[in-house]
Enzyme design. Structure first.
Site, PDB file in Angstrom:
ATOM      1  N   ASN A 247      28.236 -27.445  16.968  1.00 35.90           N
ATOM      2  CA  ASN A 247      28.411 -28.877  17.207  1.00 35.90           C
ATOM      3  C   ASN A 247      28.378 -29.865  16.228  1.00 35.90           C
ATOM      4  OD1 ASN A 247      26.907 -28.694  20.779  1.00 35.90           O
ATOM      5  ND2 ASN A 247      28.892 -28.386  20.142  1.00 35.90           N
TER       6      ASN A 247
ATOM      7  N   HIS B  64      30.068 -25.763  29.315  1.00 37.39           N
ATOM      8  CA  HIS B  64      30.441 -26.168  28.178  1.00 37.39           C
ATOM      9  C   HIS B  64      31.443 -27.361  28.343  1.00 37.39           C
ATOM     10  CE1 HIS B  64      29.251 -22.212  26.229  1.00 37.39           C
ATOM     11  NE2 HIS B  64      29.373 -21.816  27.488  1.00 37.39           N
TER      12      HIS B  64
ATOM     13  N   ARG C 220      23.844 -20.753  24.044  1.00 33.63           N
ATOM     14  CA  ARG C 220      23.436 -22.238  24.322  1.00 33.63           C
ATOM     15  C   ARG C 220      23.417 -22.402  25.617  1.00 33.63           C
ATOM     16  NH1 ARG C 220      28.757 -21.018  22.334  1.00 33.63           N
ATOM     17  NH2 ARG C 220      30.476 -22.196  23.028  1.00 33.63           N
TER      18      ARG C 220
ATOM     19  N   GLU D 133      33.171 -20.855  27.776  1.00 31.42           N
ATOM     20  CA  GLU D 133      33.901 -21.996  27.156  1.00 31.42           C
ATOM     21  C   GLU D 133      35.298 -21.275  26.867  1.00 31.42           C
ATOM     22  OE1 GLU D 133      34.824 -24.599  27.231  1.00 31.42           O
ATOM     23  OE2 GLU D 133      33.934 -25.876  25.500  1.00 31.42           O
TER      24      GLU D 133
ATOM     25  N   ARG E 217      26.170 -30.163  30.589  1.00 26.55           N
ATOM     26  CA  ARG E 217      26.561 -29.531  29.427  1.00 26.55           C
ATOM     27  C   ARG E 217      25.493 -28.936  28.395  1.00 26.55           C
ATOM     28  NH1 ARG E 217      30.249 -32.187  24.244  1.00 26.55           N
ATOM     29  NH2 ARG E 217      30.328 -30.154  23.182  1.00 26.55           N
ATOM     30  N   HIS E 218      25.460 -27.711  28.043  1.00 26.48           N
ATOM     31  CA  HIS E 218      24.404 -27.152  27.023  1.00 26.48           C
ATOM     32  C   HIS E 218      23.996 -28.290  26.197  1.00 26.48           C
ATOM     33  CE1 HIS E 218      26.868 -26.873  23.753  1.00 26.48           C
ATOM     34  NE2 HIS E 218      27.863 -26.128  24.560  1.00 26.48           N
TER      35      HIS E 218
HETATM   36  O1  F6P Z   1      33.220 -28.286  20.271  1.00 27.87           O
HETATM   37  C1  F6P Z   1      32.746 -27.607  21.345  1.00 27.87           C
HETATM   38  C2  F6P Z   1      33.674 -27.079  22.607  1.00 27.87           C
HETATM   39  O2  F6P Z   1      32.864 -26.610  23.530  1.00 27.87           O
HETATM   40  C3  F6P Z   1      34.553 -25.714  21.850  1.00 27.87           C
HETATM   41  O3  F6P Z   1      33.799 -24.687  21.977  1.00 27.87           O
HETATM   42  C4  F6P Z   1      35.791 -25.856  22.729  1.00 27.87           C
HETATM   43  O4  F6P Z   1      36.687 -25.068  22.020  1.00 27.87           O
HETATM   44  C5  F6P Z   1      35.878 -27.427  22.619  1.00 27.87           C
HETATM   45  O5  F6P Z   1      34.551 -27.949  22.780  1.00 27.87           O
HETATM   46  C6  F6P Z   1      36.710 -27.683  23.826  1.00 27.87           C
HETATM   47  O6  F6P Z   1      36.986 -29.199  23.742  1.00 27.87           O
HETATM   48  P1  F6P Z   1      38.687 -29.452  23.392  1.00 27.87           P
HETATM   49  O7  F6P Z   1      39.412 -28.785  24.479  1.00 27.87           O
HETATM   50  O8  F6P Z   1      38.556 -30.927  23.486  1.00 27.87           O
HETATM   51  O9  F6P Z   1      38.843 -28.996  21.860  1.00 27.87           O
END
Ligand code: F6P
Length: 395
Positions: A213, A348, A254, A279, A206-207
């Site tokens: 974040n 991601h 990223r 992502e 993961r980046h």
């Molecule tokens: O927070 C980082 C991230 O990569 C967001 O860009 C993305 O929407 C999310 O994590 C995905 O994780 P989850 O499905 O648990 O919200």
């Protein structure tokens, strides 16, 4: 093997060889290109060498094919079990010749096709990095290779009446046609290899940490923080004693920034950004923090909680709808990396969850909760005979 250049024939040939060897079967590949480069070291990269009207070149290429055929025949006679003739074998005439000379052995033709222009182009770009194109300027090497393909296309006849054959879409690993009219030893095994995704060493990363974040913000295209860059440097250090020829990323800064650090500590490494690994698109929630979403769109927050895998962000995606594009990305990775040694993907949180679940079965409802940290990476190795996963520290 049968197929136009850059259709993944050699990758499949190597895969079949390695998988059969794993079962102690004596296999050898006879590759016409390798022999050509040894026998005719000069200028076989120029397209005219492949022009079917160039009689002199045609006879040189036929001689090379003939030598490999004889070698293969001898190999089988002296205890070899499977000889793989790795060449375009594009014309009916060439294949008739193979059938005539190898008349005392069961034959199987494996035709590789790939109709995906984008992948084909990416593969062509990789091909022209080979030493035989070194002395040509980049643009000339590219047009020369494309012309070579066009020349082969002129004499190319797809498999049809051959006794035993299988046509395979080498990108999607699907069987398009198969005709097995008499017994082919190892066929069941080979067919299974052809349609199975195997990956020797995949490093799924993961980046590093981003500004988003820090604020719990989702989506967007944020840069790495100082800490994120430190993580990327540590990753680079960790992988510096391994050869990483290709790093696949998403199109987001990223992931590319993380990859740049790793690339900088490699001798030869190419970064290939793929939109398929972007992502999850969180639609109207892009760039918002989870707290802001809960406040502004409480129904989104609660609906997603109820069925996170299937919940589709308004104007965005669900994990379920990412499945197809992630699968497409993995196909591209497998195709472009020639099933070679180490493969790295920098993605991601949600994207990596989907990549992991492609190789490792997880119940759908658990996929959106797979642990994807930034200070560790997943090591994955999947072959016909073994599936191996490990979450590893790089520091
Ligand atoms: O927070 C980082 C991230 O990569 C967001 O860009 C993305 O929407 C999310 O994590 C995905 O994780 P989850 O499905 O648990 O919200």
């Amino acid at each position: 093997m049968v197929g136009l250049p850059a259709r993944g024939k050699s990758t499949l040939a190597t895969k079949i060889k390695e998988d059969l060897q794993h079962d102690s079967v004596k296999v050898r590949i006879f590759n016409n290109g390798d022999l050509r480069r040894k026998m005719v070291p000069n200028n076989t990269s120029i397209a005219e060498f492949y022009n079917p009207d160039n009689q002199e070149a045609v006879s040189i290429r036929e001689r090379i094919a003939g030598i490999n055929l004889e070698k293969a025949k001898r190999f089988i006679k002296t205890g070899g079990a499977v000889a793989i003739l790795d060449a375009t074998n594009a014309s009916r005439e060439r294949r008739n010749n193979i059938q005539t000379i190898l008349n005392d052995h069961p034959l199987l033709f494996i035709e590789c096709v790939n109709y995906d222009e984008e992948i084909l182009n990416a593969n062509i770009l990789r091909k022209i990095e080979a030493p035989e194109f070194n002395y040509l300027p980049y643009d000339e090497a590219l047009s020369s290779f494309k012309k070579r393909i066009a020349y082969y296309d002129r004499i190319y006849t797809p498999l049809k009446d051959e006794l035993n054959f299988i046509r395979i879409d080498s990108l999607h690993k699907t069987v398009l046609k198969e005709e097995i009219r008499n017994g082919v030893p190892y066929y069941d095994q080979i067919r299974d290899f052809l349609v199975t995704d195997t990956i020797k060493h995949l490093y799924l990363i993961r980046h590093g940490e981003t500004f988003y974040n820090l604020e719990n913000r989702i989506g967007g295209d944020s840069d790495l923080t100082e800490n994120g860059m430190r993580q990327a440097r540590e990753l680079a250090e960790f992988f510096s004693n391994k050869e990483i020829p290709l790093i696949f990323t998403s199109l987001k800064k990223r992931t590319i920034q993380t990859a740049e650090f790793i690339k900088a500590m490699q001798k030869k490494c190419t970064i290939i950004p793929l939109a398929e690994f972007n992502e999850i698109d969180s639609g109207v929630c892009e760039n918002m923090s989870y707290g802001e979403i809960r406040e502004k769109y409480p129904f989104i927050y609660s609906d997603r909680k109820k069925d996170k895998y299937n919940y589709e962000y308004p104007e965005g995606e669900a994990y379920a709808t990412m499945k197809e594009r992630i699968g497409r990305g993995i196909n591209k990775v497998l195709y472009l990396s020639n099933s070679s040694g180490n493969i790295m993907i920098i993605g991601h949180r949600a994207a990596n969850r989907m990549i992991l679940s492609h190789f490792l079965f997880r119940r759908e409802e658990d996929v959106p909760y797979i642990y994807i940290p930034q200070d560790k990476f997943y090591y994955i190795s999947v072959t016909q005979n073994r599936k191996f996963f490990e979450l590893r520290k790089y520091k």
